[in-house]
Enzyme design. Structure first.
Site, PDB file in Angstrom:
ATOM      1  N   GLY A  10       0.817  -1.216   0.000  1.00  0.00           N
ATOM      2  CA  GLY A  10       0.000   0.000   0.000  1.00  0.00           C
ATOM      3  C   GLY A  10       0.846   1.259   0.000  1.00  0.00           C
ATOM      4  N   GLY A  57      -0.798   4.349   0.670  1.00  0.00           N
ATOM      5  CA  GLY A  57      -1.629   5.358   1.338  1.00  0.00           C
ATOM      6  C   GLY A  57      -0.911   5.895   2.561  1.00  0.00           C
ATOM      7  N   GLY A  83      -0.790   4.736   5.589  1.00  0.00           N
ATOM      8  CA  GLY A  83      -0.090   3.679   6.299  1.00  0.00           C
ATOM      9  C   GLY A  83       1.187   3.257   5.592  1.00  0.00           C
ATOM     10  N   VAL A 139      -1.749  -6.406  -5.103  1.00  0.00           N
ATOM     11  CA  VAL A 139      -1.442  -7.637  -4.375  1.00  0.00           C
ATOM     12  C   VAL A 139      -2.646  -8.567  -4.445  1.00  0.00           C
ATOM     13  CG1 VAL A 139      -0.879  -8.635  -2.129  1.00  0.00           C
ATOM     14  CG2 VAL A 139       0.254  -6.534  -2.897  1.00  0.00           C
ATOM     15  N   GLU A 157     -18.524  17.462   3.175  1.00  0.00           N
ATOM     16  CA  GLU A 157     -17.667  18.315   2.355  1.00  0.00           C
ATOM     17  C   GLU A 157     -18.105  18.308   0.892  1.00  0.00           C
ATOM     18  OE1 GLU A 157     -13.732  17.669   5.202  1.00  0.00           O
ATOM     19  OE2 GLU A 157     -14.066  16.348   3.487  1.00  0.00           O
ATOM     20  N   ASP A 212      -6.808   1.254   8.275  1.00  0.00           N
ATOM     21  CA  ASP A 212      -8.225   0.922   8.099  1.00  0.00           C
ATOM     22  C   ASP A 212      -8.523  -0.562   8.104  1.00  0.00           C
ATOM     23  OD1 ASP A 212      -8.930   3.537   7.818  1.00  0.00           O
ATOM     24  OD2 ASP A 212      -9.332   3.454   5.673  1.00  0.00           O
ATOM     25  N   ALA A 259      -6.823   9.132   8.758  1.00  0.00           N
ATOM     26  CA  ALA A 259      -5.410   9.140   8.398  1.00  0.00           C
ATOM     27  C   ALA A 259      -4.506   8.944   9.614  1.00  0.00           C
ATOM     28  CB  ALA A 259      -5.069  10.451   7.693  1.00  0.00           C
ATOM     29  N   GLN A 260      -4.833   9.559  10.725  1.00  0.00           N
ATOM     30  CA  GLN A 260      -3.983   9.465  11.912  1.00  0.00           C
ATOM     31  C   GLN A 260      -3.841   8.022  12.403  1.00  0.00           C
ATOM     32  OE1 GLN A 260      -1.844  11.183  13.716  1.00  0.00           O
ATOM     33  NE2 GLN A 260      -1.998  12.793  12.171  1.00  0.00           N
TER      34      GLN A 260
END
Lengths: 462, 462
Positions: A17, A19, A21, A85, A181, A319, A330-331
């Site tokens: 990944g 992203g 992470g 993957v 948003e 996630d 994200a955190q």
């Protein structure tokens, strides 16, 4: 043109990944005595929280999705391999990835699985073609084509005197931060950006609906901030429809069902799905080999140190994990992948393991409009301009970290605060989401209400 | 949501196309007592001379393709209708356009046909899928996917120890300004931008070839500037192959044939076609109804006042006309469409016709590299930094005219002068041009040279 494979027997880390992470985990290993291979199915890192700005014409795809290899170009112990993957073999310790039907098998000594989550339609995957999600650059550009294309189709239909209400109705499903948003920005487009661009339609009469089965918007922010968000959305012209479960979605609209049994049909060509997430199918592949649990969202149960049961060399982060009800933000991905990286570094250096992973809540925020946001930091609750300034500052700092391109930041800040929407360009393929429409039986018959014979203007020639 | 159709009996002008001709013709009618309808198949105006910068990651599509309706939003007598024109009926005075299979018929009193030109493969349309042209945003994004995707595939192949020379060879066919600029930018990517991003390949070893059947590059600029351009291209690492006619193009390479009968096969996965243009098929539709001539490039013979023989109410402009050997450049389209607009305005006001159209040559320029360009203004011939500054100034002024967004200009100038290429993002669909490849029999077998079983690294585990 090739460099012979290294014969260095260093500890091999594979990160799946690119992203939050995958990227932060890899960066956290930059000083470790390891070789890192990042395997990802896209060539970019994606700043997902701003995807809705690509969909609504504020940012270009390049501004939120820098190439992963560029970010990692100076990290000598890291390499990037493009590939989706398809399998992880925990016994052989290999990751199988695929590009264009051809497989690559990459062995690992330690593995960080940071494959994230996809949109979930709660078992109704047939909704996807009518209501795209908001998870990738492909999604955002597809939605850009649909949103701006709907106004184009409405202009064409209205010039013939047809009813175009269904083309000027936009439904966002899911009232979390992304949905709020998105709905706010579509309203902004209709109310401001596009208001002078059309002749046959008045874009300010467009309807934007935000629909959720929950009883409030932004549930994670509590009732008070939720109510403030609803007020602000109402100011923008967004209609909020709560307690409304979406039971059917088709080409031309969707069906909602309320707790009291009432049903309502919404006629809307443009639907956006921001309602749920489903962990990467790699979680199920790992669960099958270890007997680890999977929750309803497909997330895998891990040990308190983020390792897979029976596999201290495999970390799952972000996630994909079902642990302590971590928020899907994200955190979580950043902190858990840094923890995993540190654990691997300590193992390689022969140090004692860390204490179990603990998430540090830095707060949450959601932006609603120009100058309006809500934020929650510890016990602090903020809304309005102050929350907005905070949001902007944090996002500017984050983006600056990757890009250090002052002009791009400036461009973003000015576009976002201003009314201009410079990134409205769609390909010919994307306009009206032709790909999706081409798949439908009967083509676009459902989108336009009358036969084509009537000329645009019925005035006599000459 | 609709405004009733106007009953104003004003003179109706239909403009076909939103390129340089369509847009400047429409703008020139802003004070005329007419209603203008622009019918175009894209929602944007395209600044075609910078398309190659979208393909090579310098600019986003939004930066060179602003929405036509936004540019015209304050021109009250103009409206924009999206649609591909499929027919013009000169007797009924109607234009038929199509969107999603549905027709719109728009009547006109005066017509300006500014539909431009498409790439020409000189009768070998089968080349198109292997060597995309450079005429639209779709083309540029497709090429972006192919160019950056080729480096990704090469990295994957090289990590397995495979030969990847064919993946690191880029052939640009056509040594006019577009081909020269494109070849220069690909070399710049390989030499500078990407050089630190890969591990298994050395991007600086990539080959970039510029192939043309002509005896010099930039033929329109004369032998001296052509030779200077070749020198500059050589400095960049571009191999120039002249007198070389492309006789076959396939998935994995192309065949060239020289005047002396010699044949050469070039192994190159990425090919870009910048070799010729073909006028819009609307020229043939008009020729059929009037008996007007068509030249080899499909351009139509018009009267000296740009009208169609026997149809003083129909003007053809830009790349579509065969008149006085006008060059196929933006200035031709701009000047001819302004002439047509003025003629219509004079007719509506009952004034005498203008003298025949005369093209005013403002000069030509082509950019080769950072700080290197060639320019030809009247008898003046410039090359090097001075020509480059001129090029940059003129393009900045032009873009500023549409955008008045200082930040975007700044962003462009800084990206272009700098080495950063921020707009490298491709969709998952575009990476490796999956669409094109999916069409091929046998999939991608030709692109990769060995079976898939071998793991990436053959070192023993742990």
């Amino acid at each position: 043109m090739t460099t012979p494979p290294s014969t260095d027997p260093r500890h091999r880390v594979v990160v799946i990944g690119s992203g939050f992470g995958g990227l932060f985990g890899t960066k956290a290993l930059r000083r470790a005595d390891v070789d890192v291979t990042v395997v990802a199915k896209t060539t970019h890192h994606l700043f997902q929280p701003l995807l809705y700005q690509v969909a609504t014409g504020i940012l270009s795809e390049g501004e939120i999705a820098p190439p992963t290899r560029e970010i990692l170009s100076r990290q000598k112990n890291a390499r990037v391999l493009l590939g989706e993957v398809t399998d992880i073999d925990l016994t052989a310790r290999t990751v199988t990835s695929q590009v264009l039907g051809r497989e690559t098998v990459t062995p690992y000594d330690s593995l960080i699985v940071a494959a994230g989550a996809a949109q979930s339609y709660f078992g109704n995957d047939r909704f996807a073609e009518f209501a795209p999600g908001m998870k990738s650059i492909d999604d955002a550009l597809e939605l850009r084509g649909r949103i701006f294309g709907a106004f184009e189709l409405a202009e064409l239909g209205a010039a013939r005197g047809e009813d175009v209400d269904h083309l000027l109705t936009f439904v966002v499903v899911g009232a979390g931060p992304t949905g709020v948003e998105m709905a706010g920005q579509i309203a902004e487009l209709a109310q401001r950006t596009l208001k002078r661009d059309f002749r046959a339609i008045n874009t300010r009469h467009a309807r934007v609906l935000l629909v959720d089965a929950a009883a409030q918007v932004l549930p994670a922010f509590g009732a008070k901030l939720g109510a403030k968000a609803v007020d602000r959305l109402a100011d923008l012209g967004v209609e909020v429809m709560l307690g409304a479960m979406v039971t059917e979605v088709d080409e031309r609209g969707l069906q909602v069902s309320f707790a009291d049994g009432r049903q309502e049909r919404l006629e809307a060509v443009t639907k956006i799905w921001a309602a749920g997430v489903q962990a990467s199918p790699l979680a199920a592949i790992l669960a099958e080999q270890t007997g680890a649990s999977l929750d309803r969202a497909g997330r895998i149960g891990v040990n308190p140190d983020l390792t897979l049961p029976g596999h201290p060399e495999v970390y799952v982060v972000g996630d994909m994990i079902d642990l302590d009800q971590l928020p899907g933000v994200a955190q979580t991905a950043i902190q858990s992948s840094r923890y995993a990286a540190k654990a691997i570094d300590r193992r390689v250096r022969g140090k004692a393991p860390q204490p179990p992973f603990r998430y540090f809540d830095k707060g949450s925020m959601a932006i609603i409009s120009r100058f309006g946001a809500v934020a929650m930091i510890g016990r602090l609750r903020l809304s309005g301009l102050l929350a907005w300034v905070l949001w902007l500052t944090i996002h500017l700092l984050y983006i600056a970290g990757f890009k250090s391109r002052v002009t791009a930041l400036l461009h973003w800040a000015v576009s976002f605060i201003g009314r201009g929407r410079a990134e409205r360009t769609t390909t010919e393929q994307q306009v009206f989401a032709r790909r999706a429409l081409a798949r439908l039986d009967g083509g676009v018959a459902g989108l336009v209400s009358e036969p084509a014979e009537r000329p645009l203007q019925d005035r006599a020639t000459g």
